[in-house]
Structure formats: structure tokens, C-alpha cells
Write a protein that holds these residues in place. Structure first.
Motif, short mmCIF file in Angstrom:
data_model
loop_
_atom_site.label_atom_id
_atom_site.label_comp_id
_atom_site.label_asym_id
_atom_site.label_seq_id
_atom_site.Cartn_x
_atom_site.Cartn_y
_atom_site.Cartn_z
N UNK A 59 0.80 -1.23 0.00
CA UNK A 59 0.00 0.00 0.00
C UNK A 59 0.83 1.28 0.00
N UNK A 60 1.91 1.31 0.82
CA UNK A 60 2.70 2.54 0.88
C UNK A 60 3.54 2.72 -0.39
N UNK A 61 4.06 1.63 -0.92
CA UNK A 61 4.87 1.73 -2.14
C UNK A 61 4.00 2.19 -3.31
N UNK A 62 2.85 1.58 -3.49
CA UNK A 62 1.98 1.96 -4.61
C UNK A 62 1.50 3.41 -4.45
N UNK A 63 1.18 3.81 -3.23
CA UNK A 63 0.79 5.20 -3.00
C UNK A 63 1.93 6.15 -3.38
N UNK A 64 3.15 5.82 -2.98
CA UNK A 64 4.31 6.67 -3.30
C UNK A 64 4.55 6.73 -4.80
N UNK A 65 4.45 5.59 -5.48
CA UNK A 65 4.65 5.58 -6.93
C UNK A 65 3.60 6.47 -7.61
N UNK A 66 2.36 6.37 -7.20
CA UNK A 66 1.30 7.22 -7.77
C UNK A 66 1.61 8.70 -7.56
N UNK A 67 2.04 9.04 -6.35
CA UNK A 67 2.34 10.45 -6.05
C UNK A 67 3.51 10.95 -6.88
N UNK A 68 4.56 10.17 -6.96
CA UNK A 68 5.73 10.59 -7.73
C UNK A 68 5.39 10.67 -9.21
N UNK A 69 4.60 9.74 -9.71
CA UNK A 69 4.18 9.80 -11.11
C UNK A 69 3.45 11.11 -11.40
N UNK A 70 2.64 11.57 -10.47
CA UNK A 70 1.93 12.84 -10.67
C UNK A 70 2.88 14.04 -10.61
N UNK A 71 4.00 13.90 -9.90
CA UNK A 71 5.01 14.97 -9.80
C UNK A 71 6.05 14.92 -10.91
N UNK A 72 6.09 13.82 -11.64
CA UNK A 72 7.15 13.58 -12.62
C UNK A 72 7.04 14.49 -13.83
N UNK A 73 8.17 15.05 -14.23
CA UNK A 73 8.24 15.83 -15.47
C UNK A 73 8.10 14.89 -16.66
N UNK A 74 7.66 15.39 -17.81
CA UNK A 74 7.68 14.55 -19.02
C UNK A 74 9.09 14.02 -19.27
N UNK A 75 9.21 12.76 -19.59
CA UNK A 75 10.45 12.03 -19.80
C UNK A 75 11.23 11.79 -18.50
N UNK A 76 10.62 12.13 -17.36
CA UNK A 76 11.20 11.76 -16.08
C UNK A 76 10.98 10.28 -15.84
N UNK A 77 11.71 9.72 -14.87
CA UNK A 77 11.65 8.27 -14.68
C UNK A 77 11.61 7.89 -13.20
N UNK A 78 10.84 6.85 -12.93
CA UNK A 78 10.83 6.21 -11.63
C UNK A 78 11.47 4.83 -11.83
N UNK A 79 12.49 4.54 -11.05
CA UNK A 79 13.17 3.24 -11.12
C UNK A 79 12.89 2.51 -9.81
N UNK A 80 12.31 1.33 -9.93
CA UNK A 80 11.98 0.53 -8.75
C UNK A 80 12.78 -0.76 -8.83
N UNK A 81 13.67 -0.97 -7.86
CA UNK A 81 14.43 -2.21 -7.78
C UNK A 81 13.67 -3.12 -6.81
N UNK A 82 13.17 -4.22 -7.34
CA UNK A 82 12.30 -5.12 -6.58
C UNK A 82 13.11 -6.30 -6.06
N UNK A 83 13.22 -6.36 -4.74
CA UNK A 83 13.85 -7.50 -4.07
C UNK A 83 12.72 -8.37 -3.54
N UNK A 84 12.61 -9.57 -4.06
CA UNK A 84 11.46 -10.40 -3.73
C UNK A 84 11.85 -11.79 -3.23
#
Length: 188
Positions: free
Chosen positions: A114-139
Motif C-alpha cells: 500500500x505505501x509503495x503503490x501510494x508513493x509511486x502514484x504520487x511521484x508519477x503525478x510529480x514527474x516531469x515529461x520524460x522523467x523516470x521512476x526506477x523501482x528495484x524489486x527485491x522479492x
């Protein structure tokens, strides 16, 4: 040509999106390696916002930044990444998450869907065009597998008109190797 490993590829993606003078987010500062990398990318006139819920992570990162005289480029927040939109006042060029637990820390404290998805949504809304979110998933742990599954379901649902979503992973490695999800905001 050499295939880049996971962490170097994450840094390549960030290097292509973030220029001096811009703003970046380290959503999980951990031991400060990515925060230091981002502080160098944004340069003297840029800024990094770093989030972590663990005192140890904030202290380790602060120490690492002080050693390199880069603390003035970073705001460290002893808060979960789900609070990003409350503290980042401007558009962002890039962000990184390293999911799971703090290396060398308490393995019972992990990132959660829940917190990760919420943060990704928030950052996506703040992201400039051609900006990037990189998520390294340790599973490689049960909580990480749950987070992986919910995160993949979420990112697969992002409208392709809003962002490109990439999954980068090695298919023939054992023991649940980490992989990358990269989300690049499209131009309007």
C-alpha cells in the motif's frame, strides 16, 4: 556490448533522466548509496528528497553525505515514502525505490504494497515529461513476493498514454534475483 546488471542499469536510467539543477527523490534511502548518486546527478543547484522510516537509514545516509560534503543538496525525511507529495514542492526528474528491507538492518521492517503503490502514484503525478521512476524489486522473502505481485498488477494498469513501463530482469538466475520496473512519464 555487455548486458548491464540490475543496479548499474538502474543508475544508467537515472543518469539519462536527471540533469544538474533538477529535483530527484530517493524513496528508500537505506544506507545512502542512491542518495549520494542522486546528489551528484542534481549538482550544486539541484536537490534530492530522501525518505526512510528507520533512524539507522537516515543516520547512515546523513553520514555518507557529510563525508562527501553533499548534505546541503539533500533533504532527509524520517518518514515513509507515502508522504512524498507532502514534502516535495516541485516537479521531479527522477526517483528510485529499493524495495524490501535495509541491508544490514532489521529484516522485519520491510516496504509494503500500500505505501509503495501510494508513493509511486504520487511521484508519477510529480514527474516531469520524460522523467523516470526506477523501482528495484527485491522479492526473495515472503513480504517481497506479495509486494512484487501487487506492484506488477498496479504498473501493468498504468495508461500507456501516461507512461511507458519497462520490466528488466534476468530470466536464468536462481534465488529470486532482483529486477527493475522503470516508469517513464510520456510527453503531453
Amino acid at each position: 556490448m555487455k548486458i548491464e546488471r540490475i543496479l548499474p542499469f538502474a543508475r544508467t536510467l537515472l543518469s539519462q533522466a536527471i540533469s544538474p539543477g533538477e529535483v530527484a527523490v530517493d524513496a528508500t534511502v537505506g544506507n545512502g548509496h542512491d542518495t549520494l548518486f542522486l546528489a551528484n546527478l542534481v549538482g550544486e543547484t539541484g536537490h534530492v528528497y530522501g525518505f526512510d522510516i528507520q533512524d539507522e537509514a537516515i543516520m547512515n545516509t546523513q553520514s555518507k553525505l557529510q563525508e562527501k560534503d553533499l548534505l546541503h543538496r539533500v533533504t532527509l525525511l524520517h518518514k515513509g515514502h507515502e508522504h512524498v507529495s507532502e514534502h516535495v514542492p516541485t516537479k521531479v526528474s527522477g526517483a528510485i525505490f529499493n524495495l524490501g528491507y535495509l541491508p544490514g538492518g532489521d529484516k522485519a521492517i520491510v516496504t509494503t504494497p500500500p505505501t509503495t503503490i501510494s508513493a509511486v502514484k504520487q511521484i508519477l503525478s510529480l514527474l516531469k515529461p520524460e522523467g523516470i521512476i526506477v523501482i528495484v524489486v527485491y522479492h526473495g522473502h515472503p513480504e517481497g513476493q506479495e509486494e512484487r505481485d501487487q506492484l506488477l498488477t498496479f504498473v501493468e494498469s498504468i495508461d500507456q498514454q501516461e507512461a511507458h513501463v519497462l520490466q528488466y530482469k534476468f530470466l536464468n538466475q536462481q534465488n529470486n534475483p532482483p529486477f527493475i520496473i522503470a516508469i517513464e512519464k510520456r510527453s503531453p
